[in-house]
Design a protein around this motif. Sequence first.
Motif, PDB file in Angstrom:
ATOM      1  N   ALA A   1      23.789 -17.706 -28.050  1.00 21.71           N
ATOM      2  CA  ALA A   1      22.402 -17.435 -27.425  1.00 21.71           C
ATOM      3  C   ALA A   1      22.292 -18.840 -26.644  1.00 21.71           C
ATOM      4  O   ALA A   1      21.085 -19.177 -26.486  1.00 21.71           O
ATOM      5  CB  ALA A   1      21.307 -17.015 -28.415  1.00 21.71           C
ATOM      6  N   VAL A   2      23.023 -19.635 -26.346  1.00 22.37           N
ATOM      7  CA  VAL A   2      22.999 -20.896 -25.785  1.00 22.37           C
ATOM      8  C   VAL A   2      22.807 -20.373 -24.349  1.00 22.37           C
ATOM      9  O   VAL A   2      23.467 -19.592 -23.665  1.00 22.37           O
ATOM     10  CB  VAL A   2      24.287 -22.005 -26.017  1.00 22.37           C
ATOM     11  CG1 VAL A   2      24.003 -23.036 -24.976  1.00 22.37           C
ATOM     12  CG2 VAL A   2      23.888 -22.342 -27.586  1.00 22.37           C
TER      13      VAL A   2
ATOM     14  N   TYR B   1      24.108 -25.992 -30.768  1.00 23.63           N
ATOM     15  CA  TYR B   1      24.003 -25.021 -31.669  1.00 23.63           C
ATOM     16  C   TYR B   1      23.154 -23.927 -31.125  1.00 23.63           C
ATOM     17  O   TYR B   1      22.686 -23.806 -30.052  1.00 23.63           O
ATOM     18  CB  TYR B   1      23.153 -25.657 -32.792  1.00 23.63           C
ATOM     19  CG  TYR B   1      24.161 -26.294 -33.557  1.00 23.63           C
ATOM     20  CD1 TYR B   1      25.267 -25.758 -34.474  1.00 23.63           C
ATOM     21  CD2 TYR B   1      24.619 -27.841 -33.566  1.00 23.63           C
ATOM     22  CE1 TYR B   1      26.112 -26.411 -35.105  1.00 23.63           C
ATOM     23  CE2 TYR B   1      25.384 -28.589 -34.231  1.00 23.63           C
ATOM     24  CZ  TYR B   1      26.506 -27.765 -35.023  1.00 23.63           C
ATOM     25  OH  TYR B   1      27.315 -28.699 -35.953  1.00 23.63           O
TER      26      TYR B   1
ATOM     27  N   GLY C   1      20.837 -20.994 -29.880  1.00 24.64           N
ATOM     28  CA  GLY C   1      19.547 -20.572 -29.205  1.00 24.64           C
ATOM     29  C   GLY C   1      19.223 -21.762 -28.312  1.00 24.64           C
ATOM     30  O   GLY C   1      17.994 -21.707 -27.962  1.00 24.64           O
ATOM     31  N   ALA C   2      19.891 -22.928 -28.308  1.00 26.11           N
ATOM     32  CA  ALA C   2      19.359 -24.037 -27.423  1.00 26.11           C
ATOM     33  C   ALA C   2      19.413 -23.430 -26.060  1.00 26.11           C
ATOM     34  O   ALA C   2      20.338 -22.870 -25.365  1.00 26.11           O
ATOM     35  CB  ALA C   2      20.457 -25.119 -27.519  1.00 26.11           C
ATOM     36  N   THR C   3      18.286 -24.061 -25.156  1.00 26.22           N
ATOM     37  CA  THR C   3      18.164 -23.716 -23.767  1.00 26.22           C
ATOM     38  C   THR C   3      18.085 -25.029 -23.189  1.00 26.22           C
ATOM     39  O   THR C   3      17.253 -25.866 -23.287  1.00 26.22           O
ATOM     40  CB  THR C   3      16.774 -23.133 -23.570  1.00 26.22           C
ATOM     41  OG1 THR C   3      16.950 -21.735 -24.569  1.00 26.22           O
ATOM     42  CG2 THR C   3      16.779 -22.759 -22.341  1.00 26.22           C
TER      43      THR C   3
ATOM     44  N   GLY D   1      19.665 -26.363 -33.040  1.00 20.29           N
ATOM     45  CA  GLY D   1      19.608 -24.910 -32.699  1.00 20.29           C
ATOM     46  C   GLY D   1      17.873 -24.602 -32.134  1.00 20.29           C
ATOM     47  O   GLY D   1      17.149 -25.577 -32.397  1.00 20.29           O
ATOM     48  N   ASN D   2      17.781 -23.858 -31.065  1.00 15.21           N
ATOM     49  CA  ASN D   2      16.307 -23.762 -30.586  1.00 15.21           C
ATOM     50  C   ASN D   2      15.749 -24.688 -29.885  1.00 15.21           C
ATOM     51  O   ASN D   2      14.554 -24.700 -29.394  1.00 15.21           O
ATOM     52  CB  ASN D   2      15.741 -23.158 -31.617  1.00 15.21           C
ATOM     53  CG  ASN D   2      16.215 -21.839 -32.253  1.00 15.21           C
ATOM     54  OD1 ASN D   2      16.672 -20.758 -31.337  1.00 15.21           O
ATOM     55  ND2 ASN D   2      16.227 -21.740 -33.474  1.00 15.21           N
ATOM     56  N   VAL D   3      16.554 -25.766 -29.317  1.00  9.61           N
ATOM     57  CA  VAL D   3      15.926 -26.842 -28.758  1.00  9.61           C
ATOM     58  C   VAL D   3      15.923 -26.344 -27.327  1.00  9.61           C
ATOM     59  O   VAL D   3      16.695 -25.587 -26.519  1.00  9.61           O
ATOM     60  CB  VAL D   3      16.940 -28.190 -28.820  1.00  9.61           C
ATOM     61  CG1 VAL D   3      16.791 -29.008 -27.658  1.00  9.61           C
ATOM     62  CG2 VAL D   3      17.010 -28.762 -30.097  1.00  9.61           C
ATOM     63  N   TRP D   4      14.667 -26.888 -26.496  1.00 11.19           N
ATOM     64  CA  TRP D   4      14.444 -26.456 -25.286  1.00 11.19           C
ATOM     65  C   TRP D   4      14.523 -27.878 -24.577  1.00 11.19           C
ATOM     66  O   TRP D   4      13.695 -28.810 -24.795  1.00 11.19           O
ATOM     67  CB  TRP D   4      13.037 -26.015 -25.181  1.00 11.19           C
ATOM     68  CG  TRP D   4      12.794 -25.556 -23.649  1.00 11.19           C
ATOM     69  CD1 TRP D   4      12.052 -26.524 -22.714  1.00 11.19           C
ATOM     70  CD2 TRP D   4      12.769 -24.329 -22.887  1.00 11.19           C
ATOM     71  NE1 TRP D   4      11.962 -25.723 -21.439  1.00 11.19           N
ATOM     72  CE2 TRP D   4      12.266 -24.524 -21.660  1.00 11.19           C
ATOM     73  CE3 TRP D   4      13.049 -23.010 -23.460  1.00 11.19           C
ATOM     74  CZ2 TRP D   4      12.281 -23.630 -20.564  1.00 11.19           C
ATOM     75  CZ3 TRP D   4      12.911 -21.886 -22.635  1.00 11.19           C
ATOM     76  CH2 TRP D   4      12.625 -22.197 -21.177  1.00 11.19           C
TER      77      TRP D   4
ATOM     78  N   THR E   1      17.278 -32.498 -31.764  1.00 13.06           N
ATOM     79  CA  THR E   1      16.662 -31.532 -32.702  1.00 13.06           C
ATOM     80  C   THR E   1      15.141 -30.971 -32.099  1.00 13.06           C
ATOM     81  O   THR E   1      14.693 -31.830 -31.365  1.00 13.06           O
ATOM     82  CB  THR E   1      16.649 -31.864 -34.374  1.00 13.06           C
ATOM     83  OG1 THR E   1      15.579 -33.055 -34.441  1.00 13.06           O
ATOM     84  CG2 THR E   1      17.898 -32.377 -34.501  1.00 13.06           C
ATOM     85  N   GLN E   2      14.744 -29.907 -32.794  1.00 14.54           N
ATOM     86  CA  GLN E   2      13.395 -29.319 -32.657  1.00 14.54           C
ATOM     87  C   GLN E   2      12.455 -30.665 -33.163  1.00 14.54           C
ATOM     88  O   GLN E   2      11.490 -30.972 -32.281  1.00 14.54           O
ATOM     89  CB  GLN E   2      13.058 -28.096 -33.154  1.00 14.54           C
ATOM     90  CG  GLN E   2      13.554 -26.959 -32.424  1.00 14.54           C
ATOM     91  CD  GLN E   2      12.997 -25.765 -33.103  1.00 14.54           C
ATOM     92  OE1 GLN E   2      13.391 -25.536 -34.450  1.00 14.54           O
ATOM     93  NE2 GLN E   2      12.443 -24.867 -32.459  1.00 14.54           N
TER      94      GLN E   2
END
Length: 305
Positions: free
Chosen positions: A227-228, A260, A262-264, A279-282, A294-295
């Motif tokens: 999901a990157v 990692y 989910g990162a966009t 993970g999940n960083v925008w 990181t977030q």
Amino acid sequence: MNRRDDEVPVAPEAAQSWDIGPIVRELRAQRERWRTARQRRLTAGGREFPARAAIERILADLCGALFPMRLGPDDLQRESEDYYVGHTLDRALRALLGQVCLELGVASAEAVHHVRRFAEALPGIRALLDADVEAAFAGDPAARSVDEVLLCYPGVLAIIHHRLAHQLHGQGLALLARIVAEIAHAQTGIDIHPGARIGRSFFIDHGTGVVIGETAVIGDHVRLYQAVTLGARSFQTAIDGSLEKGLARHPVVEDDVVIYAGATILGRITIGRGSVIGGNVWLTHSVPPGSHVTQASTRQEQVNH
């Protein structure tokens, strides 16, 4: 035989009951309207464009020729390996020639040149893929062997297709390259534009949902998780409002970066060498080499601003 209560009886003549003729005529009229609107000239003969089914067969043969004892036929013996590779590669290249002629619109010496150039690139592509397989094995503690990685990992299948598609794209065969990429996308859930430049020892772990845009540049020893997205932040338009094509609009990821799940990462920004993106960083701005994003750090940055 007794009929079930939920079954509907169908008369034998039902197959003849559809009024196909008017539908065929209406479909033809719609095709002609579409072609006229786009100034397409109709010519006699067969297909005008490459066929996805044919390209799938070519890819299967190319994979077998690149990795005969693992992706080739199950009854292949080592002593006949070279014969199999030669026979299969010749078949694949002859079929590829037909598809190149369809993309170019003519059967010409130019098409032969393209196929010869593609064939000559295959040993180098195999060397890159060997490094990719080794990177996947080294980067995943669950991997028991390089053979498991090659046979089972969707990220490896995606990069095999991408290396082939990128070669075609670099030769100006954009439609063939895109079809190859979309076949991999359908099989793996990993969407890599054939124009993306990817260095050695590349590994996508798990992989589903990864998106890598056309002008992305990825260095050596880079690892991505599921999901990157390496995407565009915005799209420039011409005076007439149409989108500008081919502009550099996707990230540059330097060597030894890990991104990692989910990162966009959006826009023509640079992720410096050795960075780790959580993970999940925008992320829409460049980060220097050795960064750990990181977030929590991005939230703190927003607060400070």
